[in-house]
Design a protein around this motif. Structure first.
Motif, PDB file in Angstrom:
ATOM      1  N   UNK A  68       0.931  -1.283  -0.018  1.00 30.16           N
ATOM      2  CA  UNK A  68      -0.041   0.023   0.095  1.00 30.16           C
ATOM      3  C   UNK A  68       0.773   1.346  -0.015  1.00 30.16           C
ATOM      4  N   UNK A  69       0.113   2.403  -0.309  1.00 34.14           N
ATOM      5  CA  UNK A  69       0.652   3.712  -0.637  1.00 34.14           C
ATOM      6  C   UNK A  69       1.254   4.120   0.832  1.00 34.14           C
ATOM      7  N   UNK A  70       0.546   4.115   1.786  1.00 31.73           N
ATOM      8  CA  UNK A  70       0.935   4.692   3.079  1.00 31.73           C
ATOM      9  C   UNK A  70       1.989   3.795   3.690  1.00 31.73           C
ATOM     10  N   UNK A  71       1.992   2.534   3.398  1.00 30.26           N
ATOM     11  CA  UNK A  71       3.124   1.556   4.073  1.00 30.26           C
ATOM     12  C   UNK A  71       4.422   2.088   3.337  1.00 30.26           C
ATOM     13  N   UNK A  72       4.308   2.057   2.113  1.00 32.16           N
ATOM     14  CA  UNK A  72       5.561   2.502   1.379  1.00 32.16           C
ATOM     15  C   UNK A  72       6.021   3.863   1.985  1.00 32.16           C
ATOM     16  N   UNK A  73       5.345   4.766   2.083  1.00 33.58           N
ATOM     17  CA  UNK A  73       5.625   5.960   2.728  1.00 33.58           C
ATOM     18  C   UNK A  73       6.480   5.796   4.219  1.00 33.58           C
ATOM     19  N   UNK A  74       5.825   5.013   4.844  1.00 35.45           N
ATOM     20  CA  UNK A  74       6.580   4.547   6.153  1.00 35.45           C
ATOM     21  C   UNK A  74       7.732   4.098   6.170  1.00 35.45           C
ATOM     22  N   UNK A  75       7.892   3.091   5.152  1.00 33.86           N
ATOM     23  CA  UNK A  75       8.911   2.630   4.827  1.00 33.86           C
ATOM     24  C   UNK A  75      10.198   3.405   4.520  1.00 33.86           C
TER      25      UNK A  75
END
Length: 325
Positions: A68-75
Motif C-alpha cells: 500500500x501507498x501509506x506503508x511505502x511512505x512509512x518504509x
C-alpha cells in the motif's frame, strides 16, 4: 552550504514513468544546490519499477509484496537519513519546481503542503464532488480551512511525523490522516499553491475509496476532536425529542410518548459519551513523541546496482540502519 533533504517516492508498477520523474528531480536538485537522497519504495511491483529507479540513480527499497501507498511512505520515512523529508508521487503529476519554495517555508512550519489550487490543475471531473464533500467535512473537524487535504506533494520533519505512525494507515488515506492529525494537534501547516498535471497511466484510486475516506475523517474526529462528532448528534436528538414532547403535551391526552423520552435520554447519553471522550483526549494530550508504537522496522530489501537485494533492512533513527529479522 547545501540543504539536506530526503525525498521519498512510493511506486507501484510505474516502470514507464519513474525515470522521467527522477530525471526532473535530479535537474532541480542540481539547480538549487540541494543535498538530497532520493528514496524510491518499490511496493512489490510486477514490472521493472525498481530497476528503472536504480538506473536513474535513486536509492531503492523494495517490498516483497504490495503493501500500500501509506506503508511505502512509512518504509521510506523510517529509512530516511535526513530530518527534512519530502514526499511526491511516481506518476509525474506533481511539478517538482515548487519543492525549493516549500523547503524554505519549512523553517517556519511543521509541514508544508503543495495545494493543488494553481492555474493549471488537472483533476478528473468525476472526483470533484467527492473531494469537495470530504474537504467540507475535514474543515469542520479541524476547525479551519484546509487548502488541500490529501495532496501527495509535501515537506515535513521526520521527527514530527514519526509519533503518528501508530494511527497512519497503509493505504492512500495516509496523507489525509497526517494532515488532520497535525492540524488537530495545533501544528503549523502551510500551503503553497501548485499546478497539477494529468496522470500518466491509470490511477490506482477507486471511486468507492470516497467512503473509506469519509470513515477515516470521522475516526480522526473521534480521536482528536470527539465533541465535533458527538455534539451534532446531541443536537439532532434534542431537536427531535423536544418537538415530539411539545406535540405530545398539546395532544388531547397530554401524555408524553416513549419516543420523546427515548430521544431525550439518547441525547443525554451521547452528550456524556462525548464529554468522556473529550476528557480522555485532553488528558492524554498529543501522541507521546518518545513512544513510536507500531513504527518498528519494516521488512524490505534495499536493491543494489547488481540487482540483488541487501536483505531485510530498516531504519529506526535518521541515518542509522539496523537489520531486522
Amino acid at each position: 552550504m547545501a540543504r539536506e533533504l530526503s525525498i521519498v517516492i512510493p511506486a507501484y508498477n510505474e516502470g514507464p514513468h519513474i525515470g522521467e520523474v527522477l530525471g526532473e528531480l535530479a535537474t532541480l536538485l542540481r539547480e538549487h544546490d540541494l543535498a538530497a537522497e532520493i528514496i524510491v519504495v518499490d511496493d512489490g511491483s510486477s514490472d521493472d519499477t525498481g530497476a528503472a529507479a536504480l538506473r536513474a540513480g535513486a536509492r531503492v527499497l523494495r517490498h516483497r509484496r504490495n503493501r500500500g501507498y501509506g506503508a511505502s511512505l512509512k518504509t521510506g520515512i523510517r529509512a530516511a537519513r535526513h530530518d527534512r523529508v519530502a514526499i511526491t508521487d511516481a506518476d509525474g503529476t506533481y511539478p517538482m519546481e515548487y519543492l525549493p519554495r516549500m523547503l524554505d517555508l519549512l523553517d517556519e512550519a511543521d509541514m508544508v503542503v503543495g495545494a493543488r489550487t494553481g492555474a493549471n490543475v488537472s483533476v478528473p471531473l468525476v472526483r470533484r464532488p467527492a473531494k469537495w464533500a470530504l474537504n467540507l467535512l475535514a474543515n469542520y473537524v479541524a476547525s479551519e480551512k484546509i487548502a488541500d487535504l490529501n495532496s501527495g506533494l509535501r515537506v515535513f520533519r521526520r521527527q514530527t511525523v514519526l509519533p503518528y505512525f501508530p494511527i497512519l494507515p497503509d493505504q492512500f488515506s495516509w496523507t489525509t490522516t497526517i494532515t488532520l492529525a497535525l492540524l488537530c494537534d495545533k501544528h503549523a501547516v502551510r500551503y503553497v499553491p501548485i499546478d497539477y498535471r494529468a496522470r500518466s497511466g491509470r490511477s490506482k484510486i477507486k471511486p468507492w475509496d470516497a467512503g473509506a475516506f469519509t470513515m477515516l475523517i470521522l475516526r480522526m474526529a473521534v480521536l482528536f476532536r470527539p465533541l465535533r462528532v458527538f455534539l451534532p448528534l446531541v443536537g439532532l436528538f434534542l431537536l427531535y425529542g423536544g418537538v415530539k414532547l411539545i406535540v405530545d403535551l398539546r395532544s388531547p391526552h397530554e401524555n408524553i410518548s416513549a419516543t420523546a423520552v427515548l430521544a431525550l435520554l439518547s441525547a443525554l447519553m451521547i452528550l456524556l459519551m462525548g464529554m468522556v471522550a473529550d476528557v480522555v483526549v485532553t488528558r492524554t494530550g498529543r501522541l507521546n513523541p518518545e513512544a513510536v508504537i507500531g513504527a518498528h522496522d519494516a521488512t524490505f530489501e534495499e536493491m543494489s546496482a547488481d540487482g540483488a537485494g541487501d536483505g531485510a533492512r530498516g531504519a529506526s533513527e535518521a541515518g542509522t540502519e539496523s537489520p531486522t529479522s
